[in-house]
Each structure stands twice: as C-alpha cells, then as structure tokens.
Scaffold this motif. Structure first.
Motif, mmCIF file in Angstrom:
data_model
loop_
_atom_site.group_PDB
_atom_site.id
_atom_site.type_symbol
_atom_site.label_atom_id
_atom_site.label_comp_id
_atom_site.label_asym_id
_atom_site.label_seq_id
_atom_site.Cartn_x
_atom_site.Cartn_y
_atom_site.Cartn_z
ATOM 1 N N GLY A 1 3.404 8.332 -10.042
ATOM 2 C CA GLY A 1 2.833 7.573 -11.693
ATOM 3 C C GLY A 1 2.218 8.658 -12.121
ATOM 4 O O GLY A 1 1.935 9.180 -13.004
ATOM 5 N N VAL A 2 0.884 8.444 -11.307
ATOM 6 C CA VAL A 2 -0.500 9.198 -12.265
ATOM 7 C C VAL A 2 -0.628 10.309 -12.428
ATOM 8 O O VAL A 2 -1.130 10.825 -13.502
ATOM 9 N N LEU B 1 6.523 2.626 -17.618
ATOM 10 C CA LEU B 1 5.319 2.500 -17.855
ATOM 11 C C LEU B 1 4.883 3.688 -18.659
ATOM 12 O O LEU B 1 4.074 4.133 -19.754
ATOM 13 N N LEU B 2 5.303 4.940 -18.039
ATOM 14 C CA LEU B 2 5.507 6.414 -17.817
ATOM 15 C C LEU B 2 6.149 6.565 -19.624
ATOM 16 O O LEU B 2 5.695 6.884 -20.218
ATOM 17 N N LEU C 1 1.519 11.455 -15.429
ATOM 18 C CA LEU C 1 0.449 10.514 -16.851
ATOM 19 C C LEU C 1 -0.224 12.353 -17.881
ATOM 20 O O LEU C 1 0.424 12.365 -19.052
ATOM 21 N N VAL D 1 -4.552 4.100 -9.357
ATOM 22 C CA VAL D 1 -2.872 3.458 -9.929
ATOM 23 C C VAL D 1 -3.183 2.397 -10.674
ATOM 24 O O VAL D 1 -2.522 2.353 -11.870
ATOM 25 N N SER E 1 7.230 2.598 -11.937
ATOM 26 C CA SER E 1 6.243 3.498 -13.183
ATOM 27 C C SER E 1 6.804 4.748 -14.024
ATOM 28 O O SER E 1 6.873 4.279 -15.632
ATOM 29 N N ALA F 1 -0.101 0.443 -23.069
ATOM 30 C CA ALA F 1 1.258 1.079 -24.064
ATOM 31 C C ALA F 1 2.060 -0.174 -24.935
ATOM 32 O O ALA F 1 1.970 0.250 -25.679
ATOM 33 N N LEU G 1 3.734 4.522 -22.190
ATOM 34 C CA LEU G 1 3.296 5.884 -22.722
ATOM 35 C C LEU G 1 3.156 6.564 -23.561
ATOM 36 O O LEU G 1 2.342 7.444 -24.923
ATOM 37 N N LEU H 1 -7.317 6.097 -4.656
ATOM 38 C CA LEU H 1 -6.020 6.531 -4.835
ATOM 39 C C LEU H 1 -5.495 5.241 -5.559
ATOM 40 O O LEU H 1 -5.400 5.236 -6.803
ATOM 41 N N ILE I 1 1.592 1.516 -3.034
ATOM 42 C CA ILE I 1 0.925 2.115 -3.887
ATOM 43 C C ILE I 1 0.825 3.493 -4.356
ATOM 44 O O ILE I 1 0.294 4.258 -5.315
ATOM 45 N N ARG I 2 0.903 3.888 -2.869
ATOM 46 C CA ARG I 2 0.431 5.770 -2.477
ATOM 47 C C ARG I 2 1.705 6.191 -3.877
ATOM 48 O O ARG I 2 1.244 7.696 -4.228
ATOM 49 N N GLY J 1 0.688 -0.754 0.324
ATOM 50 C CA GLY J 1 0.112 0.088 0.372
ATOM 51 C C GLY J 1 0.702 1.354 0.558
ATOM 52 O O GLY J 1 0.043 2.265 -1.372
ATOM 53 N N MET K 1 3.506 5.456 -6.127
ATOM 54 C CA MET K 1 3.387 5.440 -7.029
ATOM 55 C C MET K 1 2.286 6.169 -7.708
ATOM 56 O O MET K 1 2.108 6.644 -8.978
ATOM 57 N N TYR K 2 0.770 6.964 -6.982
ATOM 58 C CA TYR K 2 -0.096 7.875 -7.182
ATOM 59 C C TYR K 2 1.045 8.836 -7.655
ATOM 60 O O TYR K 2 0.502 9.440 -8.237
#
Lengths: 262, 155
Positions: free
Chosen positions: A52-53, A157-158, A56, B10, A154, B20, A161, B6, A45-46, A42, A48-49
């Motif tokens: 990463g997110v 993936l970025l 975006l 993610v 991340s 992608a 994209l 959240l 993931i936090r 977790g 990554m938000y």
C-alpha cells in the motif's frame, strides 16, 4: 503431425484445468488460514507497507494526471454543445465509477502484484517455504495470508485516493486553468453523484479487484517453477492475468451495478 | 526498517485513504435517497410523464423536498402512477398540484409541487388529484405550425 498437435492441445487443456483446480484449493486454504493474519496483525501491517504505502506515489501522481486530462478533454468536448458547466459531473462520475477502481487496480497489479509474485516465487526457489514447513510453520498462514489481507485492505484505499486526486486534478485544470465557475463545478458534481449508487459501488469494485489481483499474484508466485526463468515467467503472467481479470471483472460488475439504473 | 516507523507509515496511509473516502462521500457525492423512516409517500397520476425517471427530484418552489420513488403504468386507467417519496419535514395541503417540469431547455425532468389552500395535509399513501402532464416538444411544435398555418390561411 496432426496427432501430435491434438495431443499437445489436450495436454495443455488438462494442465489448465488442473491449475484452476489447484488455484481454487489455494484460495480456500488461504481463507481458512487467515487467522494468523489477524492474530499477528503486525505481519499484515508490514505487508501493507510494501503493497500500500509504497504504491502511494504512483497512485497519487497518476490520479492527478488522469484527472487533469479528463478536465481538459471533458471541457474540450462539452464546450462544443455548451455544457461545460457539467465538467465536474463528468470528471467525478468517470473517476468514481470506472477510472478510479480500474486504473488503480491496473497500477496495483503492476506495482504490487508483480512484487508479491517475485518475492514468493523466489522464496520458493530458495526453498524458504520448504524450510518453514520443516519447522512446522505453515507458509500459507505465515507468508501468503498476511499478503492477501494487506492487498485487500490497501486496494480500496488506493482507489479512493486515486479518485480524490483525480477530482483535484480536474478541479485544477477545469476551474483554475480554464475558468469554469467554482460553484458550478462542485454543485453540479454534488447533485449528480450519488453516494450509494456511485461511490459505494466504486468501493465494492475496488475490493473485488483487490481480492482478484492479490489472489492471482500469490498463486502465481506459489505455483512458479523454482528457477530464475520460472519466477520471471510467473511475474509476467501475474501482470497480464490480473490486468485482464480487472478489466473483465469491471465489465461484469458494471453490468450488474448500473444496468437497472435508468 | 524500524518497526515503529513502518507502523507510522501504514497508519498515515490508512488515514489518508479514509480521508479520501470521506472527501468523496461529503464533497463529491450526496445521498439522494430519502430514508423510509422520515418520509411519506404520495401517488400522482399523469397521462404523460415525458422523460421522468425514478430518483428524479421532487421540488417545491425550487427546493428539493423529495424524490420519485417509483413509476408504474396503470393498465386499468392507462395512466402513469408516479410514487413520490417526500421528506416528513415538509407537509403539503391536500389540494397540492403536481406537474412535470424540465430544468432548463434540455435539462433533466423533475416533479414540481405547488401548494394549495386546503387546511388538511397530505398523508402517507394519499393521492395528488390535480396533475399537469409533461410538455411534449413535438406537440408544441405541432400546435405552433398549426397556428401559423391558420394565420396564413386566406379569410
């Protein structure tokens, strides 16, 4: 005067070597304390938000525009010697091999890297890290390692994209705007882009950049002098150092990957 | 920030990233390497391979049936030994001939296979005996100029 300048030069060299040694120890400690980052996923993931997110939007928009510019410029150059049918190849190869990982890395360094440094530097300045140590919580395991793995996950993936958006941009300009044949665009691209040689090498590049950028950002934050000035200086250094690292590493990796190709 | 929201973001980000990658893998790139398990190798010797490169396609009737796996110079016969890795699905007669062709006027060079009439098929490590060298533009121009000069010469 001369003695003083030699002294300061020697002092700076020693400080530099000292810092490199500390950075290496920091990197190893981060890897050794990575268990928490996966056991309490977790936390990762936090992060990554945030890395990463939230990156975006800038990645997608820049990818689209870079691809559109490549489409325009590539067509302009290629039609001079009648090879505009190879536009798809040009756009895809330059994005997948170079521009995707490198530009995504540079954007990632300035968007996410600087934020990481500022956050950790401020945590240190406000003595949150020391407070954690007082409570027997290892700040490297609790704060640093999750951010590291979030960045490493991340970044590829970025970059993917970015490349995909760029190819879409090249398609928009090349096919829809200029009128290169749709079939030629995709089939030329498909026949000359190799999955292992081009795409996988691009992914490897972006993973390496992810490791480099997040390590530099985390270290600069962790090592920042605990003052407002120190944190701002560390943030600047993160962007400068990690951008240079991305470009230098890109050269080294490209030399390794594509030298023996032909 | 609510934890579940959240996680959702993610998750979306990871899915988009992998989408992608999948797009790049399927739509943009293709695997040129014929895997070793379902392919066989034959060797063809040429006096001149022109600009042929490893990984160049091997085509028969215009369809890609394999790739050039390796190009070596044989120091005993002074020929180029080109190893072709062909897809196992395609069997060729023993007297198949190989030639080095160019796609378009200035395009990439590839190996063209022309099937013969033998009833036996080429096997792994076999040799293609009938080969046709690459066309060297300078030689062609030389021949052309020589021919023109002959034409214009006084009888």
């Amino acid at each position: 005067m001369l003695k003083q300048s030699i002294e300061s030069l020697g002092n700076r060299t020693i400080q530099g070597v000292w810092r490199i040694g500390f950075a290496a120890r920091f990197f190893v400690a981060m890897l050794l304390h990575s268990g928490t980052a996966f056991r309490r996923f977790g936390l990762t993931i936090r992060e990554m938000y945030f890395t990463g997110v939230l990156s975006l939007i800038i990645i997608l928009v820049s990818g689209l525009f870079v691809g559109m510019v490549l489409g325009l410029q590539g067509y302009e150059t290629q039609q001079r010697f009648g090879s505009e049918s190879a536009l798809g190849t040009l756009v895809a190869l330059s994005l997948v091999r170079e521009l995707g990982p490198v530009l995504a890395g540079l954007l990632f360094a300035s968007r996410a890297g600087s934020a990481i440094t500022a956050e950790i530097g401020l945590m240190k300045a406000t003595e949150q890290l020391s407070a954690m140590e007082m409570m027997a919580v290892d700040p490297i395991a609790r704060v640093v390692a999750p951010r590291f793995w979030a960045g490493v996950i991340s970044m590829p993936l970025l970059a993917a994209l970015f490349s995909a958006m760029g190819i879409l941009g090249g398609y928009l300009v090349g096919v829809l705007l200029i009128g290169v044949d749709v079939g030629t665009f995709w089939s030329q691209m498909k026949s000359s882009v190799d999955f292992e040689q081009d795409i996988l090498n691009g992914v490897i590049k972006s993973v390496v950049f992810g490791v480099a950028i997040t390590t530099i950002a985390l270290f600069e934050g962790y090592d920042a002098p605990p003052t407002a000035e120190g944190v701002s200086g560390a943030t600047t250094r993160t962007v400068v150092t990690s951008s240079l690292a991305v470009l230098a590493l890109d050269f080294v990796l490209t030399a390794f990957m594509f030298r023996g190709l032909n | 920030m609510n934890k579940t929201v959240l996680d959702l973001w993610v998750g979306l980000f990871v899915i988009a990233g992998f989408a992608a990658l999948l797009f790049l893998a399927l739509k943009v790139g293709s695997t040129s390497a014929v895997s070793a398990s379902n392919s066989y190798e034959v060797v063809a010797r040429f006096d001149n391979i022109g600009g042929l490169k490893p990984r160049a396609p091997v085509k028969s009737a215009g369809v890609v049936v394999g790739r050039v796996a390796d190009i070596r110079f044989d120091n005993e016969t002074f020929e180029a030994a080109v190893t072709l890795r062909l897809d196992k699905r395609y069997a060729f007669p023993k007297d198949t001939s190989a030639g080095i062709m160019t796609s378009g006027l200035l395009g990439e060079q590839y190996v063209g296979l022309e099937a013969g009439g033998d009833s036996e098929a080429l096997k792994d490590k076999d040799r293609i005996l009938i080969t046709q060298d690459a066309v060297v533009l300078e030689n062609l121009i030389g021949q052309f100029i020589y021919g023109k000069a002959q034409e214009g010469a006084p009888q």
